[in-house]
Design a protein around this motif. Structure first.
Motif, PDB file in Angstrom:
ATOM      1  N   GLU A 125       0.790  -1.255  -0.224  1.00  0.00           N
ATOM      2  CA  GLU A 125       0.017  -0.081   0.069  1.00  0.00           C
ATOM      3  C   GLU A 125       0.873   1.410  -0.025  1.00  0.00           C
ATOM      4  O   GLU A 125       0.737   2.219  -0.745  1.00  0.00           O
ATOM      5  N   LEU A 126       1.845   1.312   0.940  1.00  0.00           N
ATOM      6  CA  LEU A 126       2.639   2.586   0.866  1.00  0.00           C
ATOM      7  C   LEU A 126       3.386   2.789  -0.391  1.00  0.00           C
ATOM      8  O   LEU A 126       3.427   3.921  -0.678  1.00  0.00           O
ATOM      9  N   ARG A 127       3.947   1.857  -0.960  1.00  0.00           N
ATOM     10  CA  ARG A 127       4.766   2.147  -2.202  1.00  0.00           C
ATOM     11  C   ARG A 127       3.718   2.508  -3.327  1.00  0.00           C
ATOM     12  O   ARG A 127       4.090   3.355  -4.105  1.00  0.00           O
ATOM     13  N   PHE A 128       2.690   2.124  -3.234  1.00  0.00           N
ATOM     14  CA  PHE A 128       1.421   2.378  -4.312  1.00  0.00           C
ATOM     15  C   PHE A 128       1.009   3.725  -4.157  1.00  0.00           C
ATOM     16  O   PHE A 128       0.897   4.535  -5.089  1.00  0.00           O
ATOM     17  N   ALA A 129       1.018   4.300  -2.863  1.00  0.00           N
ATOM     18  CA  ALA A 129       0.552   5.505  -2.541  1.00  0.00           C
ATOM     19  C   ALA A 129       1.474   6.671  -3.038  1.00  0.00           C
ATOM     20  O   ALA A 129       0.942   7.740  -3.310  1.00  0.00           O
ATOM     21  N   ASP A 144       0.136  13.403   3.461  1.00  0.00           N
ATOM     22  CA  ASP A 144      -0.101  12.547   4.509  1.00  0.00           C
ATOM     23  C   ASP A 144       0.736  11.419   4.581  1.00  0.00           C
ATOM     24  O   ASP A 144       1.007  11.181   5.955  1.00  0.00           O
ATOM     25  N   ILE A 145       1.208  10.719   3.539  1.00  0.00           N
ATOM     26  CA  ILE A 145       1.729   9.658   3.889  1.00  0.00           C
ATOM     27  C   ILE A 145       3.672  10.239   4.286  1.00  0.00           C
ATOM     28  O   ILE A 145       4.273   9.581   5.002  1.00  0.00           O
ATOM     29  N   GLU A 146       3.957  11.182   3.574  1.00  0.00           N
ATOM     30  CA  GLU A 146       5.256  11.794   3.858  1.00  0.00           C
ATOM     31  C   GLU A 146       5.324  11.810   5.196  1.00  0.00           C
ATOM     32  O   GLU A 146       6.698  11.707   5.804  1.00  0.00           O
ATOM     33  N   ALA A 147       4.370  12.449   5.965  1.00  0.00           N
ATOM     34  CA  ALA A 147       4.377  12.884   7.281  1.00  0.00           C
ATOM     35  C   ALA A 147       4.677  11.833   8.162  1.00  0.00           C
ATOM     36  O   ALA A 147       4.911  12.082   9.348  1.00  0.00           O
TER      37      ALA A 147
END
Length: 258
Positions: A125-129, A144-147
């Motif tokens: 999920e994280l790589r896809f995001a 949101d993910i970078e944080a």
């Protein structure tokens, strides 16, 4: 069999959008909720999804740009995930586990609030995001993910019994995104399956109809079928996160299911 103690559906902002975004073949406009769920267990406090960025309650256009107006965002300060957790008598630091059903922007806005917690996300999920397919890229807010890059993330490509007692079970239901997760919560009074975005509307569940922007249609339909089977085998009520009928039928915080 052990049980979770309490379940709250946190009050929700809403979007108004074309129903065809939610289910292949749907027509007309639908106003949908975007809730998060708080689950109290003797061994921890679990948050399933984190809704929108809290600051968007004051200035949605600054956070989401034209999308906020285009989707008719309705969002109050009282609906911020942090304010609701505090209103229920908890501190943000009391949240021990955060489960991201997936990382679309309407689910990931409050992830940054819980750096102390253990985070669960579906495998891939994280790589896809961070590098999504072009067709679905608009559903992600990469800030949101970078944080959360330094957070304690656990990726699961399988079902996971969170506390080892069957009361809170992370369900691997990929298809909407590569790492889509649902959650089985067993309470003394009843069992719930919280769907995340595994399925979006009641009709889509019953008729096994995917969303047009699912990352993998075959897996999405397989996961919808799995929810239907689990509904029977676990004697559970399926709570579809974005379905307005479910939101109208079930009760919301400060009411809790026990």
């Amino acid at each position: 069999m052990s049980y979770a103690k309490r379940l709250w559906a946190l009050d929700s902002p809403t979007f108004t959008l074309d129903s065809g975004i939610l289910m292949v073949g749907a027509t007309g406009e639908t106003t949908i909720p975007m809730p998060a769920y708080l689950i109290e267990h003797p061994k921890g406090l679990v948050l399933f999804d984190t809704m929108l960025v809290p600051d968007a309650a004051d200035d949605p256009e600054r956070v989401y740009g034209p999308l906020a107006e285009h989707l008719g965002l309705k969002y109050t300060r009282e609906q911020r995930v942090d304010n609701q957790i505090k209103a229920l008598g908890y501190r943000l630091e009391d949240v021990t586990h955060v489960i991201a059903s997936h990382t679309h922007f309407d689910h990931s806005g409050g992830l940054y609030l819980f750096p102390h917690a253990k985070f669960y996300v579906g495998e891939g999920e994280l790589r896809f995001a961070l590098w999504p397919d072009p067709a679905g890229a608009g559903f992600f807010r990469q800030a949101d993910i970078e944080a959360t890059r330094s957070f304690n993330w656990v990726q699961v490509g399988f079902d996971h019994d969170l506390f080892g007692d069957g009361s809170v079970v992370v369900l691997h239901t990929p298809g909407h995104t590569p790492g889509e997760l649902s959650l089985l919560v067993r309470l003394k009074s009843r069992n719930f399956i919280l769907t995340g975005d595994t399925v979006h509307l009641r009709q889509a569940l019953e008729d096994e109809i995917p969303m047009p922007y699912d990352s993998n249609t075959e897996l999405a339909i397989r996961s919808i079928r799995r929810l239907k089977l689990l509904r029977e085998s676990a004697d559970a009520t399926v709570w579809i996160t974005h379905d307005p009928e479910d939101w109208a039928e079930f009760q919301h915080a400060p009411y809790c299911y026990e």
